[in-house]
Design an enzyme around this catalytic site. Structure first.
Site, PDB file in Angstrom:
ATOM      1  N   TRP A 194       6.828  -7.354  -5.849  1.00  0.00           N
ATOM      2  CA  TRP A 194       6.465  -8.669  -5.321  1.00  0.00           C
ATOM      3  C   TRP A 194       6.880  -9.767  -6.315  1.00  0.00           C
ATOM      4  CZ3 TRP A 194       2.765 -12.154  -7.364  1.00  0.00           C
ATOM      5  CH2 TRP A 194       2.599 -13.307  -6.586  1.00  0.00           C
ATOM      6  N   ASP A 361       1.149 -22.313   7.823  1.00  0.00           N
ATOM      7  CA  ASP A 361       1.163 -20.935   7.315  1.00  0.00           C
ATOM      8  C   ASP A 361      -0.197 -20.277   7.565  1.00  0.00           C
ATOM      9  OD1 ASP A 361       1.544 -18.667   5.166  1.00  0.00           O
ATOM     10  OD2 ASP A 361       3.489 -19.678   5.191  1.00  0.00           O
ATOM     11  N   ARG A 438      -4.513  -5.866   0.282  1.00  0.00           N
ATOM     12  CA  ARG A 438      -4.888  -7.260   0.547  1.00  0.00           C
ATOM     13  C   ARG A 438      -6.013  -7.330   1.592  1.00  0.00           C
ATOM     14  NH1 ARG A 438      -1.959 -12.587   2.938  1.00  0.00           N
ATOM     15  NH2 ARG A 438      -2.353 -13.966   1.214  1.00  0.00           N
ATOM     16  N   LYS A 471       7.018 -17.700  11.338  1.00  0.00           N
ATOM     17  CA  LYS A 471       7.165 -16.907  10.107  1.00  0.00           C
ATOM     18  C   LYS A 471       6.422 -15.600  10.349  1.00  0.00           C
ATOM     19  CE  LYS A 471       6.147 -17.190   5.139  1.00  0.00           C
ATOM     20  NZ  LYS A 471       5.577 -18.101   4.127  1.00  0.00           N
ATOM     21  N   ASP A 473       5.101 -12.390   8.917  1.00  0.00           N
ATOM     22  CA  ASP A 473       4.769 -11.858   7.597  1.00  0.00           C
ATOM     23  C   ASP A 473       4.302 -10.406   7.712  1.00  0.00           C
ATOM     24  OD1 ASP A 473       4.313 -11.890   4.875  1.00  0.00           O
ATOM     25  OD2 ASP A 473       2.983 -13.626   4.898  1.00  0.00           O
ATOM     26  N   MET A 474       4.221  -9.715   6.592  1.00  0.00           N
ATOM     27  CA  MET A 474       3.760  -8.318   6.555  1.00  0.00           C
ATOM     28  C   MET A 474       3.409  -8.017   5.105  1.00  0.00           C
ATOM     29  SD  MET A 474       4.483  -4.876   6.216  1.00  0.00           S
ATOM     30  CE  MET A 474       4.433  -3.383   7.128  1.00  0.00           C
ATOM     31  N   CYS A 521       9.473 -12.091   6.784  1.00  0.00           N
ATOM     32  CA  CYS A 521       8.808 -12.171   5.486  1.00  0.00           C
ATOM     33  C   CYS A 521       7.945 -10.927   5.334  1.00  0.00           C
ATOM     34  CB  CYS A 521       7.941 -13.430   5.445  1.00  0.00           C
ATOM     35  SG  CYS A 521       6.928 -13.571   3.971  1.00  0.00           S
ATOM     36  N   ASP A 543       8.405 -14.753  -2.812  1.00  0.00           N
ATOM     37  CA  ASP A 543       7.352 -15.734  -3.102  1.00  0.00           C
ATOM     38  C   ASP A 543       7.605 -16.424  -4.434  1.00  0.00           C
ATOM     39  OD1 ASP A 543       5.911 -15.505  -0.830  1.00  0.00           O
ATOM     40  OD2 ASP A 543       4.285 -14.304  -1.652  1.00  0.00           O
TER      41      ASP A 543
HETATM   42  C1  DGJ Z   1       2.853 -13.884   1.815  1.00  0.00           C
HETATM   43  C2  DGJ Z   1       4.014 -14.796   2.017  1.00  0.00           C
HETATM   44  O1  DGJ Z   1       5.111 -14.368   1.276  1.00  0.00           O
HETATM   45  C3  DGJ Z   1       3.600 -16.220   1.662  1.00  0.00           C
HETATM   46  O2  DGJ Z   1       4.686 -17.069   1.759  1.00  0.00           O
HETATM   47  C4  DGJ Z   1       2.473 -16.639   2.556  1.00  0.00           C
HETATM   48  O3  DGJ Z   1       2.925 -16.732   3.884  1.00  0.00           O
HETATM   49  C5  DGJ Z   1       1.321 -15.669   2.442  1.00  0.00           C
HETATM   50  N1  DGJ Z   1       1.739 -14.312   2.636  1.00  0.00           N
HETATM   51  C6  DGJ Z   1       0.238 -16.007   3.429  1.00  0.00           C
HETATM   52  O4  DGJ Z   1      -0.778 -15.115   3.440  1.00  0.00           O
END
Ligand code: DGJ
Length: 735
Positions: A194, A361, A438, A471, A473-474, A521, A543
């Protein structure tokens, strides 16, 4: 492009490469050549040698013929080859010995999409399908090879069909096998975690087996699904390069094996570790696609081929060469502390600094005040967003902005309405407490009722018609991988079935909303691969928004990915990931070579830096169209300096960025040898109108600004003083 001789020598040749193999006298598909294009490829068989090896087992009575010493197109185990095989499994007799022989072939002037998995698009191409069969166990394997007229990429996949009356179990079902001849090679691959994705590593190909793989359920940042085998000492401009990647986002493996006779085997496909597929009589199984690139002009040549191909044959065509909106993302501006008023205030600020889109977001849904709850529910928080998302989107749009929103569809928090109602919808195994990542659990996307639910939830929001961007995300890797929807003896199919479910959901959504810009993402680049890019035009690369951290990441990612698929924003300083303080200029510059640019700053930062942000966003907007479809080149990269060049798709403009990391006194004068310019053209520097000859910029190089530590002179071009400085040259081609 595809030719076949009477005695079954196959050639796939275009202007980039020749790939040649033959059916050996024993009926085995034997690899002959992969490399530069040959004038008479079918004749290259004459170059192939066989010898009597001491101690080697000979293949089923064949004289001078050991499979251990034979480059093969799709090797299996147990009949004289001891290297890691492309095919391995259990047959109806319960043993693991398969032996595949040529049966027939066919050539088509097209390329069909894979049924359940994303795949490269066809076009001017030809496909060779060679059918192999194990006559004893009636397993048929089709090897698919596609070659394009205009691209240096070879696409391979394999399709299995059980033609017997009993079940066959597949354990290794690699997409491709490539046996390269003995030589001095290096491996180039990318590792990370990460916020530190895409670290480059180069090592000599060791004797034994070297594997990059993932068992995390995502292709992952730990080891990106990409390996290049390089002629030892290859550089950006010289050397033979053989690179491989996959159109797949789940557990993969790329194996490099240097055998006892020093030839090098590359296998790429689904990770055989923890994979097992039960192939019932009459059933088929199709592997993901593997892509190979050959370049004899080093890494620059390789990247060029990947970039052109990904743009044309992987990325969703409706966003091709489309300027991406600049945006303000709420994440590092407010984290979970978002509400209607705040979003509307940020939208006003965004508008004032000239940004095109407001992205809401994480944090917008019922109960989501931190990362412990509510993933999975996807209804707007009634207290903080009392009017709902469609209303908010409409309001933001009325201000003349676009509106984007964040989802993390594949996840659920134990504290959520969804988990309360469907506790068995998560990946889990009986009797064991599921591990959290998380604070969340992974939904079981191998189950259709789960993907149908997610479609309904996302559709309910997108159908308002005012959402321009999503966006996706995962944020965790998978654990306790098991499914309540599958029988005990299919549990090792779950990871792959999850991917099929995910792709089904993405296909349905992107087909229904072709104009919504999807950004891939996974905590940044934890699933940055060609599978996801088949549905989503861009990826949140990392990130890490500190410029020094970001430079390595973009540099690493650029070996495979074009800028068209990358997104970056200006984040706060001190940086939230590594605490570094840097100027807004350098923060912007580290992401300037990306298709999608924006910021994630709070109201105070926006107010304090208003003028600078306004001019940076104006530049981002002005150059947005330039940053798609063009050519990216790595010019300098060492521990303290990075220089990148970007040439627009019509070659009329050239951007050259120079980053100097730590300052020091009395530094040398540096030059950047620019690449790919028209040697006869004049290039005019925008900042002062100075003219430069194309050949001089390439041969003599462009002098880089000097890093000032003491006195400055008016007639010298300086970087800003101190650490982490950057400079951008913009040239116009004058003809
Ligand atoms: C991880 C993403 O990479 C961030 O940019 C953001 O969207 C967070 N998750 C939100 O929980």
């Amino acid at each position: 492009m595809i030719t076949v001789s009477e005695d079954n020598v196959f050639s796939l040749t275009n202007k980039y490469f020749s790939y040649v193999f033959r059916v050996s006298p024993e009926g085995i598909p034997e690899h002959i050549h992969y490399g530069g294009a040959l004038r008479d490829p079918l004749n290259v068989t004459a170059h192939h040698l066989r010898t009597q090896r001491e101690v080697a087992s000979t293949f089923q009575g064949g004289k001078f013929f050991s499979l251990s010493d034979t480059p093969q197109e799709y090797p299996s185990f147990g009949t004289s080859d001891y290297r890691f095989p492309a095919l391995h499994g259990r047959n109806s007799d319960g043993n693991t010995v398969f032996s595949l022989h040529y049966k027939k072939h066919k050539i088509t002037k097209e390329k069909k999409p894979l049924k359940d998995l994303p795949s490269t698009r066809g076009g001017a191409c030809e496909t060779l399908i060679v059918t192999l069969v194990d006559p004893l166990h009636k397993l048929e394997v089709e090897l698919h090879y596609t070659i394009y007229e205009e691209f240096g990429v070879l696409v391979r996949s394999a399709k299995f069909r059980n033609k017997s009356e009993t079940e066959i179990q597949l354990q290794h079902a690699f997409s491709t096998a490539l046996d390269l001849p003995a030589s001095d090679y290096e491996i180039m691959h990318f590792h990370g975690t990460w916020s530190r994705e895409f670290n480059e590593e180069r090592i000599d190909v060791p004797k034994g087996r070297f594997v990059v793989d993932s068992a995390r359920g995502t292709s992952s940042a730990a080891h990106a699904p990409f390996v290049a085998i390089l002629e030892k000492g290859s550089t950006e401009d010289a050397g033979r390069v053989y690179a491989t990647t996959l159109v797949y986002s789940g557990n993969f493996a790329i194996n490099i094996e240097k055998g006892e006779f020093e030839d090098v085997r590359v296998l790429a496909g689904i990770n055989p570790f923890n994979f097992h597929w039960r192939l019932k009589p009459g059933k088929k199984f199709c592997t993901p696609e593997a892509l190979h690139v050959y370049s004899d002009t080093g890494l620059r040549g390789m990247s060029r081929i990947w970039h052109d191909f990904i743009r044309e044959k992987i990325s969703p065509p409706n966003f091709k060469n489309k300027a991406r909106p600049t945006y303000l993302n709420t994440w590092e501006a407010a984290y979970f502390d978002v509400n209607e008023d705040k979003v509307l205030a940020l939208a006003d600020k965004a508008k004032n600094v000239g940004v095109d889109m407001l992205v809401l977001d994480d944090g917008w849904f019922e109960g989501r005040k931190d990362d412990t709850s509510s993933l999975g529910d996807w209804v707007a928080d009634t207290e903080r967003f009392p009017n709902g998302i469609p209303w908010l989107a409409g309001k933001v749009k009325a201000k003349g902005l676009k509106f984007g929103i964040w989802f993390e569809p594949e996840m659920v928090n134990p504290k959520s309405m969804l988990f309360e109602k469907h506790p068995d919808w998560i990946l889990h195994v009986p009797g064991r407490e599921p591990s959290l990542g998380r604070n969340q659990l992974t939904l079981d996307l191998s189950r259709k009722e789960v993907t149908d639910y997610l479609f309904r939830k996302i559709d309910a929001i997108l159908s308002c018609g005012d959402i321009d961007y999503v966006k996706w995300d995962m944020n965790r890797n998978m654990t306790e991988v098991g499914s309540a929807g599958l029988s005990r003896n299919r549990q090792r199919e779950v990871s792959h079935r999850y991917m099929i479910g995910l792709y089904r959901l993405l296909r349905k959504l992107t087909q229904k909303y072709p104009n919504v810009l999807f950004e891939n993402c996974a905590s940044g680049g934890n699933r940055f691969d060609l599978g996801m890019l088949s549905f989503m035009p861009q990826t949140w690369t990392s990130d890490m928004c500190d410029p020094v951290g970001r430079l390595d990441i973009v540099n690493g990612a650029s070996y495979l990915f074009p800028l068209d698929v990358m997104a970056a924003y200006v984040g706060p300083s001190p940086n939230h990931q590594n605490g570094r303080v840097s100027s807004i200029q350098t923060r912007f510059m580290a992401g300037v070579f990306c298709a999608a640019r924006g910021m994630s700053l709070n109201e105070t930062d926006l107010a304090d830096n208003h003028n600078e942000l306004k001019s940076l966003m104006a530049f981002a907007k002005e150059s947005a169209d330039d940053m798609v479809g063009g050519r990216f080149d790595r010019v300098i990269k060492n521990q303290n300096e990075v220089c990148w060049q970007y040439t627009t798709r019509d070659s009329s403009k050239v951007y050259l960025a120079y980053f100097h990391i730590l300052s020091a006194p009395n530094l040398p004068f540096r030059r950047a040898h620019m690449v790919g310019l028209d040697p006869n053209a004049i290039y005019v520097l925008e900042e002062d109108g100075a003219s430069y000859q194309g050949d001089a910029l390439m041969q003599n190089g462009m002098p880089m600004p000097y890093v000032a530590t003491g006195q400055v002179r008016d007639d010298v071009r300086y970087m800003s003083k101190g650490d982490f400085s950057s400079y951008l040259f913009v040239f116009e081609k004058a003809g």
